[in-house]
Design a protein around this motif. Structure first.
Motif, short mmCIF file in Angstrom:
data_model
loop_
_atom_site.label_atom_id
_atom_site.label_comp_id
_atom_site.label_asym_id
_atom_site.label_seq_id
_atom_site.Cartn_x
_atom_site.Cartn_y
_atom_site.Cartn_z
N GLY A 47 29.45 39.72 18.13
CA GLY A 47 30.72 40.26 18.60
C GLY A 47 30.80 41.77 18.52
N HIS A 137 29.44 34.77 20.16
CA HIS A 137 30.64 34.80 19.32
C HIS A 137 31.48 35.99 19.73
CE1 HIS A 137 32.97 36.17 15.73
NE2 HIS A 137 33.28 34.88 15.72
N SER A 138 32.77 35.75 19.97
CA SER A 138 33.72 36.80 20.29
C SER A 138 33.24 37.61 21.51
CB SER A 138 33.93 37.69 19.06
OG SER A 138 35.04 38.53 19.23
N ALA A 165 34.85 31.28 19.70
CA ALA A 165 35.93 32.26 19.54
C ALA A 165 36.02 33.21 20.72
CB ALA A 165 35.74 33.05 18.24
N HIS A 167 37.53 35.20 23.79
CA HIS A 167 38.84 35.76 24.19
C HIS A 167 38.83 35.99 25.71
CE1 HIS A 167 36.15 39.11 23.11
NE2 HIS A 167 36.77 39.83 24.04
N ILE A 171 43.42 39.06 23.86
CA ILE A 171 43.37 39.03 22.40
C ILE A 171 44.79 39.18 21.87
CG2 ILE A 171 42.45 40.22 20.36
CD1 ILE A 171 40.20 41.28 22.17
N TYR A 217 36.47 26.70 19.38
CA TYR A 217 37.52 27.66 19.04
C TYR A 217 38.15 27.25 17.71
CZ TYR A 217 40.54 24.05 21.08
OH TYR A 217 41.18 22.88 21.36
N SER A 229 42.92 36.01 15.65
CA SER A 229 42.65 37.11 16.58
C SER A 229 42.77 36.67 18.03
CB SER A 229 41.23 37.67 16.35
OG SER A 229 41.10 38.21 15.05
N VAL A 230 42.44 35.42 18.30
CA VAL A 230 42.45 34.90 19.66
C VAL A 230 43.23 33.60 19.69
CG1 VAL A 230 41.03 34.11 21.60
CG2 VAL A 230 40.18 35.93 20.09
N SER A 235 41.05 31.02 24.48
CA SER A 235 39.72 30.43 24.37
C SER A 235 39.53 29.29 25.37
CB SER A 235 39.47 29.92 22.95
OG SER A 235 39.43 30.98 22.03
N HIS A 261 38.75 33.78 12.89
CA HIS A 261 37.89 34.34 13.92
C HIS A 261 36.50 34.77 13.41
CE1 HIS A 261 37.21 36.22 17.86
NE2 HIS A 261 36.72 37.28 17.23
N SER A 262 36.48 35.60 12.38
CA SER A 262 35.22 36.14 11.88
C SER A 262 34.46 35.18 10.98
CB SER A 262 35.47 37.46 11.13
OG SER A 262 36.01 38.43 12.01
#
Length: 280
Positions: A47, A137-138, A165, A167, A171, A217, A229-230, A235, A261-262
């Motif tokens: 990400g 991811h992201s 995750a 977006h 976001i 997600y 975050s999302v 998603s 998210h992370s």
């Protein structure tokens, strides 16, 4: 006469040396293995602001599950030059490639797509790769989506796509708010952000009946219906972009604090989904 003979001998040795150097250079740019068409690497894309370290948990879970013994790294410079660290092993047909973008705070998704393309081309040139899989991811999902959006070259075929995750339609705090976005049954959002509209051509250009898609997600279960975050709706809006053309499409929700998210790229539930999807 003797001097002329010595001169020709010297010239011959020089040309032979240059030829050897050229052969050595060629070997470094191509490491094709026997049965190269059997090798199907899985590329991991991290990400925004992150690095290949975010991919290590998932990559090692695949190794521990017996899907492969090989992990190599592809580092992509700001200029798009790709350097490979490590090499594919003969007979290990599903190696992992941890991709790291040095300019990891670049916010241009088209640029991320170009870096993804450069990585695929490097593997094609080095190993004669014909098929591959991806895990994002992201922002890594944008590398995948814009690779597919902008790419018109004849490149290795993408077989499996895992989005974590993603977006796709905004976001939280940047075009989206908790529990505001609504989706139709086909995943079409009631409001489309500019970035999402840019991806709409994929509804006509996404490779038809070629790619199996797994969309993962997170829901923190705190009432926001998001991973913090999302939003889940953002998603899940991936469905509208690709499901009509994908070979298959499935969604999986991860719930709880570790669905943040992370944390999703270090989540054992995600590992299990990933293993099953890539193995099958």
């Amino acid at each position: 006469m003797k001097k002329r003979i010595l001169m020709f001998l010297g010239l011959g040795l020089l040309l032979a040396g240059l030829s050897a150097c050229g052969t050595s250079r060629q070997r470094t740019t191509s490491s094709a293995l026997p049965d190269s068409s059997k090798y199907e690497p899985t590329l991991f894309f991290h990400g925004w602001g992150s690095s290949y370290h975010a991919e290590e948990q998932m990559a090692h879970s695949l190794v521990n599950a017996g899907l492969t013994k090989t992990i190599i790294r592809a580092t992509v410079s700001k200029q798009g030059k790709v350097s490979l660290s490590g090499q594919f092993r003969q007979g290990d047909y599903h190696p992992i490639v941890e991709v790291g973008f040095q300019d990891n705070r670049n916010s241009n998704p088209h640029q991320w797509g170009r870096w993804a393309e450069a990585t695929v081309i490097k593997l094609q040139q080095t190993y004669h790769t014909k098929t591959f899989n991806v895990v994002g991811h992201s922002m890594g999902n944008m590398a995948i989506m814009y690779y597919l959006l902008d790419n018109s070259r004849k490149l290795p075929k993408l077989q499996k796509q895992v989005d974590i995750a993603g977006h796709f339609n905004g976001i939280l705090g940047m075009g989206d708010e908790p529990n505001q976005m609504k989706l139709k049954r086909n995943g079409k959002p009631d409001k489309m952000e500019a970035g999402y509209k840019a991806l709409l051509p994929l509804r006509q250009t996404y490779p038809k009946h070629q790619i199996a898609v797994l969309n993962i997600y997170g829901d923190k279960n705190d009432g926001s219906h998001s991973d913090g975050s999302v939003s889940n709706a953002s998603s899940k809006s991936l469905r509208y972009l690709v499901a009509g053309r994908a070979k298959s499409y499935q969604e999986r929700k991860i719930v709880g604090p570790n669905a943040q998210h992370s944390k999703l790229h270090d989540n054992p539930q995600v590992d299990k989904l990933l293993i099953n999807f890539l193995r099958n």
